[in-house]
Design a protein around this motif. Structure first.
Motif, PDB file in Angstrom:
ATOM      1  N   UNK A  10     -49.958 -47.672  30.785  1.00 49.17           N
ATOM      2  CA  UNK A  10     -48.419 -48.317  30.824  1.00 49.17           C
ATOM      3  C   UNK A  10     -47.619 -47.193  29.756  1.00 49.17           C
ATOM      4  N   UNK A  11     -48.167 -46.954  28.840  1.00 54.31           N
ATOM      5  CA  UNK A  11     -47.469 -46.096  28.072  1.00 54.31           C
ATOM      6  C   UNK A  11     -47.280 -44.674  28.567  1.00 54.31           C
ATOM      7  N   UNK A  12     -48.201 -44.041  29.245  1.00 57.03           N
ATOM      8  CA  UNK A  12     -48.141 -42.861  29.594  1.00 57.03           C
ATOM      9  C   UNK A  12     -47.052 -42.896  30.928  1.00 57.03           C
ATOM     10  N   UNK A  13     -47.377 -43.716  31.781  1.00 56.70           N
ATOM     11  CA  UNK A  13     -46.370 -44.152  32.993  1.00 56.70           C
ATOM     12  C   UNK A  13     -44.819 -44.070  32.336  1.00 56.70           C
ATOM     13  N   UNK A  14     -44.811 -44.851  31.400  1.00 55.96           N
ATOM     14  CA  UNK A  14     -43.190 -44.997  30.692  1.00 55.96           C
ATOM     15  C   UNK A  14     -42.732 -43.693  30.372  1.00 55.96           C
ATOM     16  N   UNK A  15     -43.742 -43.005  29.469  1.00 53.22           N
ATOM     17  CA  UNK A  15     -43.506 -41.813  28.958  1.00 53.22           C
ATOM     18  C   UNK A  15     -42.952 -40.711  30.110  1.00 53.22           C
ATOM     19  N   UNK A  16     -43.633 -40.778  31.233  1.00 52.95           N
ATOM     20  CA  UNK A  16     -43.357 -39.775  32.455  1.00 52.95           C
ATOM     21  C   UNK A  16     -42.113 -40.023  33.221  1.00 52.95           C
ATOM     22  N   UNK A  17     -42.099 -41.406  33.275  1.00 55.91           N
ATOM     23  CA  UNK A  17     -40.744 -42.094  33.783  1.00 55.91           C
ATOM     24  C   UNK A  17     -39.330 -41.422  33.209  1.00 55.91           C
ATOM     25  N   UNK A  18     -39.440 -41.469  31.831  1.00 56.69           N
ATOM     26  CA  UNK A  18     -38.379 -40.881  30.955  1.00 56.69           C
ATOM     27  C   UNK A  18     -38.598 -39.837  30.252  1.00 56.69           C
TER      28      UNK A  18
END
Length: 158
Positions: free
Chosen positions: A65-73
């Protein structure tokens, strides 16, 4: 509420994408298999293997979830778009503390890429915050938890 952006280099984004792929395609299935095996041992109330596997699953899912959030933004920074002598994320800066002859060199990277022992400091660090936007030849005051000191920027390179 404004979402946080995550400045990072192209290499940092590629590293995160590889980590996400590994978490989803390797780590997650491994943990699921460990949970299935631990369940087969019977009573879950006193099954330490099951508890450990569930804890690891929680950590893996949190990191996904953390990595997906970072990649999303993700905000991939193009160091070449900034003036050649200006300190920016993705650039390497060499400075000398006023009164010393020992230069220090750091590459300024996104927070997830930071590795101070290998010369990569986070754009959120006090040193980077003080240096960002400054140019070769500038004298900069840096305030850290260890105190305040002045440096002269000797070199900036992409």
């Amino acid at each position: 509420m404004a979402e946080k952006s995550f400045p990072m280099t192209v290499e940092g984004k590629e590293k995160l994408e590889a980590e996400l792929k590994n978490l989803k395609l390797v780590k997650r299935p491994e943990v699921i298999h460990r949970i299935k095996v631990a369940r087969s041992y019977g009573d879950l109330s006193e099954n330490s293997e099951y508890d450990a596997a569930k804890d690891e699953q929680s950590h893996v899912e949190d990191r996904i979830a953390q990595v997906e959030e970072m990649l999303k933004y993700a905000q991939v920074v193009d160091a070449d778009a900034v003036a050649p002598d200006e300190v920016a994320v993705g650039k390497t800066v060499t400075y000398t503390e006023v009164g010393t002859d020992d230069p220090e060199t750091y590459t300024i990277v996104g927070s997830d890429e930071s590795d101070p022992l290998n010369g990569k400091i986070s754009n959120d660090s006090p040193i980077a915050q003080a240096l960002l936007g400054k140019k070769k030849g500038d004298t900069v005051s840096i305030t850290t938890p260890g105190g305040k000191f002045d440096v002269v920027i000797n070199e900036v390179k992409a």
